[in-house]
Each structure stands twice: as C-alpha cells, then as structure tokens.
Design an enzyme around this catalytic site. Structure first.
Site, PDB file in Angstrom:
ATOM      1  NE  ARG A  74      -2.632   0.096   3.335  1.00  0.00           N
ATOM      2  CZ  ARG A  74      -3.591  -0.656   4.176  1.00  0.00           C
ATOM      3  NH1 ARG A  74      -4.582  -0.357   3.841  1.00  0.00           N
ATOM      4  NH2 ARG A  74      -2.622  -0.452   5.273  1.00  0.00           N
TER       5      ARG A  74
ATOM      6  CE  LYS B  31       0.266 -21.575  10.336  1.00  0.00           C
ATOM      7  NZ  LYS B  31       0.995 -21.475  11.788  1.00  0.00           N
TER       8      LYS B  31
ATOM      9  CG  HIS C 190       7.554 -23.314   7.642  1.00  0.00           C
ATOM     10  ND1 HIS C 190       6.365 -22.668   7.978  1.00  0.00           N
ATOM     11  CD2 HIS C 190       8.761 -22.911   8.174  1.00  0.00           C
ATOM     12  CE1 HIS C 190       6.861 -22.640   8.746  1.00  0.00           C
ATOM     13  NE2 HIS C 190       7.873 -22.599   9.561  1.00  0.00           N
TER      14      HIS C 190
ATOM     15  CE  LYS D  51      10.875 -26.259  10.144  1.00  0.00           C
ATOM     16  NZ  LYS D  51      11.163 -25.406  10.373  1.00  0.00           N
TER      17      LYS D  51
ATOM     18  CD  GLU E  10       8.086 -22.714  17.751  1.00  0.00           C
ATOM     19  OE1 GLU E  10       7.722 -21.858  17.185  1.00  0.00           O
ATOM     20  OE2 GLU E  10       6.534 -22.989  17.871  1.00  0.00           O
TER      21      GLU E  10
ATOM     22  CG  ASP F 175       0.176 -21.293  15.178  1.00  0.00           C
ATOM     23  OD1 ASP F 175       0.286 -20.396  14.641  1.00  0.00           O
ATOM     24  OD2 ASP F 175       1.365 -21.067  15.869  1.00  0.00           O
TER      25      ASP F 175
ATOM     26  CG  HIS G 152       3.345 -25.931  10.629  1.00  0.00           C
ATOM     27  ND1 HIS G 152       3.618 -26.209   9.845  1.00  0.00           N
ATOM     28  CD2 HIS G 152       3.767 -24.859  11.341  1.00  0.00           C
ATOM     29  CE1 HIS G 152       3.544 -24.467   9.697  1.00  0.00           C
ATOM     30  NE2 HIS G 152       3.679 -24.182  10.737  1.00  0.00           N
TER      31      HIS G 152
ATOM     32  CE  LYS H   8       4.155 -20.050  19.476  1.00  0.00           C
ATOM     33  NZ  LYS H   8       5.113 -20.279  18.111  1.00  0.00           N
TER      34      LYS H   8
HETATM   35  C1  BG6 Z   1       4.502 -20.596  12.310  1.00  0.00           C
HETATM   36  C2  BG6 Z   1       3.860 -20.713  13.657  1.00  0.00           C
HETATM   37  O1  BG6 Z   1       3.784 -21.145  10.731  1.00  0.00           O
HETATM   38  O2  BG6 Z   1       5.568 -22.278  12.870  1.00  0.00           O
HETATM   39  C3  BG6 Z   1       4.749 -20.249  14.930  1.00  0.00           C
HETATM   40  O3  BG6 Z   1       2.713 -19.278  13.064  1.00  0.00           O
HETATM   41  C4  BG6 Z   1       5.679 -21.550  14.889  1.00  0.00           C
HETATM   42  O4  BG6 Z   1       3.637 -19.667  15.478  1.00  0.00           O
HETATM   43  C5  BG6 Z   1       6.367 -21.479  13.497  1.00  0.00           C
HETATM   44  O5  BG6 Z   1       6.781 -20.670  15.894  1.00  0.00           O
HETATM   45  C6  BG6 Z   1       7.453 -22.267  13.853  1.00  0.00           C
HETATM   46  O6  BG6 Z   1       7.864 -22.621  12.402  1.00  0.00           O
HETATM   47  P1  BG6 Z   1       9.322 -22.883  12.595  1.00  0.00           P
HETATM   48  O7  BG6 Z   1      10.203 -23.115  11.155  1.00  0.00           O
HETATM   49  O8  BG6 Z   1      10.353 -22.063  13.241  1.00  0.00           O
HETATM   50  O9  BG6 Z   1       9.607 -24.530  13.193  1.00  0.00           O
END
Ligand code: BG6
Length: 489
Positions: free
Chosen positions: A51, A148, A178, A182, A216, A235, A240, A336
C-alpha cells in the site's frame, strides 16, 4: 559431492505484502540466497507490491536491509547484492481499490512464468484474485501462492477455496506449509520410499507408537493478537504436525507426482479417528516468578485478554483407522516457551518377542529418531553388547547421521524451506504444497476438537516456561506405560 542447482525459467514474481514481515524475514532473503546459488535466471524480476507509496529505490533499500539482517555475511558482497537489487521493482497498490493495478499490468510480461505471492491477510485474497483477473494481469498458467492460516475452521477454509477457485484453477494455487519445505521433512519420503529396510517394519505389527514433537522456546509476545485467536491447535497441529503425520503414515504413492503424493496424504487425514477429550492436554505457559525481562512474561501477559483460554501447548493421542496403523497410537505435542527448540519424529518399535538375555537391565526398544531441527538428521538406536569382559550385558548405541556431516559442504548449506518452496512454485511443482481438499479434511478433523473445548469452556493447564509442558501431558503417555522423549535444552 557436487551441488546440483536445478534451473528454472525466467519469471516475474509479484509479492503482495512486499513490505511485510514475512517478505522481510523469509521471502526476500531467500530469493537473494537462490540468486547467489545461481538459480535466478537473468531477466527475471521480483516486484514488491504494497500500500505504501514509495519509489523503487526506497524499496530496494528495504530489501538490502533485509538481506543484511537475515543473510550470513559470507554470502554477501556489495557486487552481488547490487546485481540482485537490479531485479527488484516496486508498485504501490490498493488491494481493494484501483490504484496501481494498471501500472502492474504494464509491468508484468506474458512470455515469462508469472507468480503472485499473496503475503497478506486472507481477507485480501479475494480482492487480489479478482483484480488480477479484472486487469487481465494473470495468464492461464500464472501461479498464486498463499500462506497459512488457511481459514480458521472448515467453513472459512471452504470459503477461501471458493474465493480462489472463482479465478484460478487448483493447479495454479500453491498453499504453503513451510514445514513441507524443510530438508528433513522431504527426506522422510526418501527414507521411507527409497530404502527396502524400513517398509517391512513400518506398521502396527512392529511399531509400538510414534511421537511427533515440535517444541519451541519462543513465546507469543509480539503476535499475541493473532495467536490468541488461534492457539497451538490451529497454529501448528492442523497444518505442520498434520503434514508430518501424513508423511509418516501414508502409503507409498505410485510415483513422486504432486497428486499421487497428495492423494495418499488425504487418505491418512480421512482415516483419523475423532479424538476423545481425555486424549488431549492443553497448556498455557507461566513466566518465571523472578522476571528477567519481557522474555519471562506469562502467556496471559503476552495476549490482550487476561482471562484467555487459548492454548500455547497441546499434546494429544491420535489414532489412524486403517490396516497399517490400527493399534499404533501417534502422540503429537507442540508448545511455546518449552525447555528447548527441538522438532523430532520418533518411531518407537516394539520389543523383541522374546529376550534370550533374560530381564536385561538397560534394555531399550529400538527408536528411529528423525530430527527436523536443530542438527537435522536421523538416529537409529540399536542394542549391542556392552564392551569388555563383563559378560553379556546390553547397551544402547546410536547409529547416528547428521545431514550436515554426511553431505559435507552441501549438507551445511541446506536451503531454507521458503527458498525451496518459492523455486518449486516457479518450476510449477505442487508436490510440497497442500491441496484444497487436504486443508478442508484437516479442518474437518480439527473442528470438533476445538468446538468441544469451546462448549465446555475448557481451561488449559498452566506450565512453567522452560519446562516440558504440563504434568498432565506426561500422564497421557505414562498411563499407557510409555514416556515422552526428552526435550533437550
Ligand atoms: C508458524 C507458526 O507457522 O511456524 C509459528 O505460526 C511457529 O507460531 C512457526 O513459531 C514455527 O516454524 P519453525 O520453522 O521455526 O519451526
């Protein structure tokens, strides 16, 4: 080993949301790294669209900053960065209005691969798709890339699919997860389907259970508003962890072809049994009493609602109702602010049917551990005789393979998930992208779990930051005579 860079055709890649966080952290630095690897053909262009009204020179400066921040200095030289920046253009665009679209239409070439990355909130997907169509910008072969969250339940995912389908066919839509980009995740398929060794054991007769952990150390501070509406289930698990589960559990596709692979993954999702409330534990992290700074905040301080019931941790037992897996539980866990940043898939095999060594102390089951991060690789634990004259005592040793060590220089230089996925978009290969029906099936399984929490007003258990999650999560396995793998600091 010689690094193999598969060439792609010349392209125009438009990044809507080009000034956003994902573009800065992942997309733009990733493209630069591919450029350094020689994978961006001459004459290709990367067009930022957002924008903010600014000249291309300012956007190029923004891209340069992102490269300096996120690319290792060994890969940067002013000459390389300068040449890369020459590929960058910028157009100020109003997704909902008409500003900028004619300019974009003039810029995009019809005779190169066209890719449009929607790195924006899903509420704009429909507007962008419609404008690309109305201004005749996208060719019939153009690809669109979406991120996502793809919906927050089945209904919204169906709506999004319908919105995109109004202007693009499924073969043009690349839904990014994503995790599928990996290196180790793709290696899962290679390990399973390129070796005769594992297949005979890969079933409920020989596998006691499977554990998938994505731990994480980060909290949700900074993205509390998004996260509080989402939680670990939406999430991480719906996408994932579900994808990892599919790659472990699926049957061999008849060949490595996008739809053949995705058909097999879909069958797994459809075979998932509903999860009983007793088989799930939710948690929320609690900061340390003695605070060392914002990193020690509790979940309830990181989100806006101090009485939030959203989970930052979830552990659950999943069962797959098919011939291969009947009777083998899959335990999934993610959270987390846990003890360490560690993602692992562990295939825990059954005990030998009869031990000729008697009740040996130190006896363990064989475990195939596939590490996604850190130190990507695989370890197979096997029992051997303890060395020395002490008689027949058993001990466990790892057959260990770190990808970085095994592959030498090439292994140390594994491309980031986004880099690989963006190049797959340009190549037109959808294998590592989620198909619309897969996403919907995953929501159809997730929805009743979340609806049950909402109906019962379920409150997550608290767990200390830096721990392995709530006590109840340990019980989930203990009660069945099993234990979680350790999360290392
Ligand atoms: C994202 C989530 O899709 O993946 C995040 O929204 C998360 O909350 C992240 O931290 C983790 O990705 P990676 O590649 O760091 O394991």
């Amino acid at each position: 080993m010689v690094s193999r860079v598969i060439p792609v055709d010349r392209f125009d890649l438009v990044i809507f949301g080009g000034t956003g966080d994902l573009a800065r952290r992942k997309i733009l630095p990733g493209l630069y790294r591919r450029f350094v690897a020689g994978q961006i053909p001459e004459g290709s262009r990367i067009i930022g669209a957002a924008r903010t009204d600014m000249p291309t020179a300012d956007f190029r400066a923004h891209v340069e900053e992102a490269i300096v921040e996120f690319v290792a200095s060994a890969k940067r030289s002013s000459e390389l960065v300068g040449t890369f920046l020459d590929t960058i253009e910028y157009v100020a665009i109003d997704a909902k209005g008409d500003a900028g679209w004619e300019e974009l239409a003039k810029l995009i070439r019809a005779d190169v691969v066209q890719a449009f990355y929607f790195s924006v909130g899903p509420s704009l997907f429909g507007h962008l798709a419609e404008k690309l169509h109305r201004y005749s910008i996208a060719s019939d072969d153009a690809r669109i890339v979406v991120e996502k969250p793809f919906g927050r339940d089945l209904k919204t995912a169906q709506e999004l699919n319908a919105t995109l389908a109004a202007h693009f066919s499924e073969s043009q839509i690349y839904r990014i997860d994503h995790y599928l980009g990996k290196e180790t995740v793709q290696n899962l398929m290679a390990v399973r389907f390129a070796n005769i060794l594992f297949e005979p054991l890969w079933n409920a007769r020989h596998v006691d259970h499977v554990q998938i952990t994505v731990a994480e150390t980060v909290g949700v501070g900074g993205r509390g508003t998004y996260y509080d509406r989402s939680g670990a289930m939406r999430d991480m698990v719906q996408n994932h962890l579900m994808q990892l589960l599919c790659l472990i559990a699926m049957e061999a596709p008849y060949r490595f072809d996008p739809d053949a692979v995705r058909d097999e993954k879909l069958k797994v999702i459809r075979a998932l049994l509903p999860v009983a409330p007793d088989d799930i534990v939710r948690g929320q992290y609690r900061g340390q009493a003695r605070k060392n700074g914002p990193d020690d905040a509790s979940f309830l301080e990181d989100v806006e609602d101090p009485s939030s019931k959203t989970e930052s941790f979830v552990a659950l037992k999943v069962e797959i109702a098919n011939w291969r897996w009947k009777g083998t539980p899959f335990y999934l866990r993610t959270g987390k602010r846990l003890r360490g940043r560690e993602s692992e898939i562990a295939i825990v095999f059954k005990e030998v049917p009869h031990s000729i060594f008697g009740e040996e102390e130190g006896w363990r089951e064989n475990v195939l551990s596939i590490r996604l991060q850190p130190n990507e690789g695989m370890t197979l634990s096997v029992m051997i005789k303890e060395p020395g004259p002490g008689g027949m005592r058993l001990t466990e040793v790892p057959l260990d393979m770190s990808f970085a060590e095994a592959l030498g220089e090439e292994g140390a230089d594994i491309p980031d998930a986004y880099e690989r996925l963006i190049m797959d978009v340009i190549r037109g290969n959808q294998t590592l992208f989620m198909r619309g029906d897969e996403v919907e099936a995953a929501w159809a399984w997730t929805d009743p779990i979340i609806a049950d929490w909402d109906a019962r007003g379920d409150k997550p258990k608290t767990y200390d930051s830096g721990s392995s999650g709530p006590e109840d999560a340990l019980m989930l396995l203990h009660r069945e005579g099993r234990r979680w793998r350790e999360i290392h600091e």
